[in-house]
Design a protein around this motif. Structure first.
Motif, PDB file in Angstrom:
ATOM      1  N   ARG A   1      15.233  32.639  29.800  1.00 36.09           N
ATOM      2  CA  ARG A   1      14.133  32.889  30.761  1.00 36.09           C
ATOM      3  C   ARG A   1      14.514  32.414  32.155  1.00 36.09           C
ATOM      4  O   ARG A   1      14.210  33.073  33.149  1.00 36.09           O
ATOM      5  N   LEU A   2      15.182  31.254  32.243  1.00 44.53           N
ATOM      6  CA  LEU A   2      15.591  30.739  33.554  1.00 44.53           C
ATOM      7  C   LEU A   2      16.602  31.660  34.221  1.00 44.53           C
ATOM      8  O   LEU A   2      16.595  31.835  35.444  1.00 44.53           O
ATOM      9  N   LYS A   3      17.476  32.267  33.403  1.00 48.23           N
ATOM     10  CA  LYS A   3      18.422  33.239  33.953  1.00 48.23           C
ATOM     11  C   LYS A   3      17.660  34.412  34.565  1.00 48.23           C
ATOM     12  O   LYS A   3      17.991  34.883  35.661  1.00 48.23           O
ATOM     13  N   SER A   4      16.617  34.886  33.880  1.00 44.99           N
ATOM     14  CA  SER A   4      15.806  35.994  34.409  1.00 44.99           C
ATOM     15  C   SER A   4      15.140  35.603  35.721  1.00 44.99           C
ATOM     16  O   SER A   4      15.059  36.412  36.649  1.00 44.99           O
TER      17      SER A   4
ATOM     18  N   LEU B   1       7.958  39.561  35.357  1.00 39.78           N
ATOM     19  CA  LEU B   1       8.403  38.264  35.857  1.00 39.78           C
ATOM     20  C   LEU B   1       7.305  37.218  35.692  1.00 39.78           C
ATOM     21  O   LEU B   1       7.583  36.063  35.326  1.00 39.78           O
ATOM     22  N   ARG B   2       6.054  37.603  35.936  1.00 42.56           N
ATOM     23  CA  ARG B   2       4.944  36.663  35.776  1.00 42.56           C
ATOM     24  C   ARG B   2       4.853  36.199  34.313  1.00 42.56           C
ATOM     25  O   ARG B   2       4.634  35.018  34.035  1.00 42.56           O
ATOM     26  N   ALA B   3       5.047  37.140  33.388  1.00 39.88           N
ATOM     27  CA  ALA B   3       5.029  36.787  31.962  1.00 39.88           C
ATOM     28  C   ALA B   3       6.192  35.847  31.626  1.00 39.88           C
ATOM     29  O   ALA B   3       6.035  34.887  30.855  1.00 39.88           O
ATOM     30  N   THR B   4       7.372  36.107  32.241  1.00 37.79           N
ATOM     31  CA  THR B   4       8.538  35.239  32.009  1.00 37.79           C
ATOM     32  C   THR B   4       8.285  33.828  32.515  1.00 37.79           C
ATOM     33  O   THR B   4       8.624  32.841  31.848  1.00 37.79           O
ATOM     34  N   LEU B   5       7.649  33.703  33.689  1.00 34.82           N
ATOM     35  CA  LEU B   5       7.356  32.381  34.250  1.00 34.82           C
ATOM     36  C   LEU B   5       6.372  31.617  33.366  1.00 34.82           C
ATOM     37  O   LEU B   5       6.476  30.396  33.211  1.00 34.82           O
TER      38      LEU B   5
END
Length: 715
Positions: free
Chosen positions: A665-668, A587-591
């Motif tokens: 990414r926003l969906k995740s 999640l940190r990588a996605t943000l």
């Protein structure tokens, strides 16, 4: 019954599920629909000759009664209704994948134009819970967002997957509206403002919802299913090979109770009883139905049902008068009824003949008795469920063992189960050489949901030509795809969620026995499973103090377990501490990627704006050169214009790809907030979701992870 009273042919195609009726001046109803090329048309036959002022709205060249609203983006949803507290007319709301427009059609002005990062797949307008002003609520990329008449963001929460349908209704009968949300993860969720009240699992994407009356509502699925719920109880459902394009509640027989009107992809319109699902009216269009709405379109005080097709055909219907009702049954409906009764008659005659043959055979013995299907009186159907691990030839599955206790054989088995088998049913028909009193059926549930297995079996003697039908229902537990046999070398899970309950261990054991497939004699809540789908471990441990720790690397499974246990123990509010290192790292990588994509988006937007200005100047210079007869400079400028335009198109493609990646990414991120909320129950769940959103709005990533772990921002 319904009587057709008018037909219109509009010269505009209509996008499915994007049709509304709006009284934009407070008096005259106007049919409004999205059409191709980012336009919305407004059909207003009541005020002919009044041409719109030049803004967004323009007159159609094909039809004087139609005005066109240029959105310049693909329209994804629209509705009309009262949004402002002091407005006399309705507001038109148009959603796209990036923006929401609130438009005053009568004054031809924008009320507000908001960017919506999560997109707008569905829209509904009305009052929600204790919020005083009406809200325009949109559902998008796993998120729900509500705006008031000034465009202020008054409501926000997350849901499990992309939203496809929304409706407001008083689900809990408390005098206030709840929001019903249908999404792509097959669930219908009910929100009391941002609190999740309940959810109902279906077996396909929920494409349409409509309020019937009270707490009753209709629904439609992507696989052609339509039906009616009253709260969480399903009244009825039917399944068609066609797709339901639009559903609407309308009282067609003036009995004070609305029927469910469905418009289908093959052009059929049908009306079904809200109690039984029986068809009581049918009509047909030559093309797919686009939408079904209602309004007093003739301005005579009578509400008409208005149906539209994708080709622009519009029909209005009125409920029949009491004198006419007896003569209005559609001929095709009568023929269907005669055909159905004739088939039922044939079945009854065949069944009666079988009974007569059996009665003749009973005085005799042996062969005749056997062939006529006479079986011992103690014959019954027995079922057993067991967990089976994957082998080289077969995937991991649940084995359903169906057997009889004597020498009878099972000739065929039919199993009906929602969401497991393709087409919802499965038939096992052993060959004549392999007939026995036992049939084994592998079952692979795709998700952790409880499933009712409705089993029908043909049972008879080894030489029987007629068989007895046995029926039995068996429930598959919610967490059936978890095996007690654990590999000693299995990797221990690093993720965990911890919470405390005020209940005895025996109650947790009861929940385990109800929710998992366990052998007899389990008396401790300390237990370890292997997940047959993902292969990871699930460890459940309970301390004497009532502290429970669930260890798994699957945060979705942890949330499902918390919600299931809380429901079983009737826990209204539950705080929990959680840590899922692997998931939080992802999640940190996605943000980080979200920030990068946002930055690229802003740069590309600025570059496109610069190019657009440069093109304007270049176009002026080229036209000046043309007027002055300077052909060499004119040619030079147009060549530069061609190159600039090509660069602009390439930049748009890059921007579009960047936007799609950003949406993913926003969906995740929205799903991560939803998952963090599901680790808690009641008000604490709502608080976590709200606090997570505030942390993201403030770009405080460290606070976000603290909230996800501890459940509060201060810890």
């Amino acid at each position: 019954m319904l009587v057709p009273i008018f037909t219109l042919k509009l010269n505009h195609k209509i996008n499915p599920r994007m049709v509304a009726i709006g009284k934009y001046d407070g008096i005259h109803p106007c049919l409004t629909a999205a059409t191709q090329a980012g336009k919305v048309f407004i059909h207003n036959p009541h005020t002919r000759g009044q041409r719109p002022a030049a803004h967004r709205l323009s007159q159609s060249t094909q039809d004087n009664d139609i005005s066109l609203l240029n959105i310049n983006q693909a329209v994804s949803c629209l509705t009309a209704g009262t949004l402002g507290p002091n407005t006399t007319g309705h507001t038109l709301l148009v959603g796209s994948q990036t923006n929401l427009l609130a438009y005053d059609v009568h004054d031809n002005t924008d009320i507000f134009y908001k960017e919506v990062t999560d997109g707008a797949n569905a829209i509904v307008l009305g009052k929600l819970g204790d919020i005083q002003s009406p809200l325009a609520i949109i559902g998008g990329n796993c998120a729900l967002q509500g705006f008031d008449f000034e465009g202020n963001d008054r409501f926000w929460t997350v849901t499990g997957d992309n939203v496809r349908s929304l409706v407001l209704c008083d689900f809990t009968a408390d005098g206030k509206n709840e929001l019903l949300v249908g999404s792509e993860d097959f669930d219908i969720r009910v929100f009391r403002e941002d609190e999740l009240v309940t959810e109902m699992a279906e077996n396909e994407t929920v494409t349409s919802l409509c309020h019937m009356h009270g707490s009753r509502f209709g629904y439609a699925l992507a696989n052609g299913t339509v039906g009616v719920y009253d709260r969480t109880a399903r009244y009825w459902r039917i399944k068609s090979k066609n797709h339901a394009m639009s559903i609407h509640a309308f009282d067609l027989n003036a009995d004070g109770v609305v029927e469910l009107i469905t418009g289908w992809s093959n052009g059929k319109i049908d009306a079904r009883s809200d109690r039984t699902g029986e068809v009581i009216f049918k009509d047909n269009f030559s093309s797919s139905v686009a939408g079904v709405v209602e309004g007093d379109y003739r301005m005579d005080g009578q509400i008409q049902l208005i149906c539209t097709s994708v080709e622009g055909e519009v029909r209005g219907y009125l409920p029949a008068s009491k004198e006419m009702k007896g003569n209005l049954m559609d001929a095709s409906v009568e023929q269907d009824l005669i055909r159905e009764l004739s088939q039922r008659k044939q079945n009854l005659i065949l069944e009666l003949r079988n009974y007569e043959e059996n009665a003749k055979a009973l005085p005799g013995v042996s062969e005749g008795e056997s062939k006529m299907g006479v079986i011992p009186a103690n014959t019954q159907l027995q079922t057993a469920l067991s967990v089976r691990r994957a082998t080289e030839s077969q995937r991991a599955h649940i084995e359903l063992n169906i057997s009889t206790p004597n020498e009878t054989i099972i000739r065929a088995v039919l199993i009906f189960a929602e969401g497991i088998f393709e087409g919802e049913s499965h038939v096992v028909h052993p060959s004549a050489q392999n007939l026995s009193g036992c049939v084994r059926v592998p079952i692979i549930p795709p998700k952790d949901i409880p499933v009712d297995l409705h089993i029908k079996a043909f049972v008879g003697g080894k030489t029987s030509t007629q068989f007895h039908v046995f029926e039995i229902t068996r429930q598959l537990p919610r967490f059936s795809m978890y095996d007690l046999n654990v590999d000693p070398s299995a990797v221990q899970p690093t993720g965990k969620v911890t919470f405390s309950i005020n209940d005895r261990p025996q109650r947790v054991v009861m929940w385990l026995n109800q929710s998992f497939l366990l052998p007899e004699g389990i008396d401790s809540p300390d237990i370890t499973f292997t997940a047959l789908r993902g292969g990871g471990l699930l460890k459940i441990n309970m301390q004497p103090s009532g502290e429970i720790t669930l260890r798994t690397d699957d945060i979705d499974l942890a949330g499902d377990l918390v919600q299931s246990l809380a429901s079983f123990l009737a826990i209204e509010d539950l705080q929990a501490e959680a840590d899922f290192p692997i998931y939080f790292k992802e999640l940190r990588a996605t943000l980080t990627e979200v920030d990068e994509f946002h930055s690229v988006h802003q740069k590309l937007t600025a570059a496109m704006a610069d190019h657009s200005n440069y093109i304007r100047n270049m176009l002026v210079q080229a036209e000046d050169a043309r007027l002055m007869g300077d052909w060499r400079n004119m040619k030079k400028r147009y060549i530069e214009l061609y190159d600039l335009n090509r660069d602009l198109i390439n930049e748009y493609k890059i921007r579009s790809n960047n936007h799609n990646a950003l949406l993913a990414r926003l969906k995740s991120v929205n799903q991560a907030i939803q998952r963090a909320g599901r680790l808690r129950v009641g008000k604490l769940k709502t608080q976590v979701i709200t606090a997570c959103r505030d942390a993201i709005k403030n770009n405080n990533i460290n606070a976000l992870f603290k909230i996800m772990k501890a459940g509060t921002a201060s810890s």
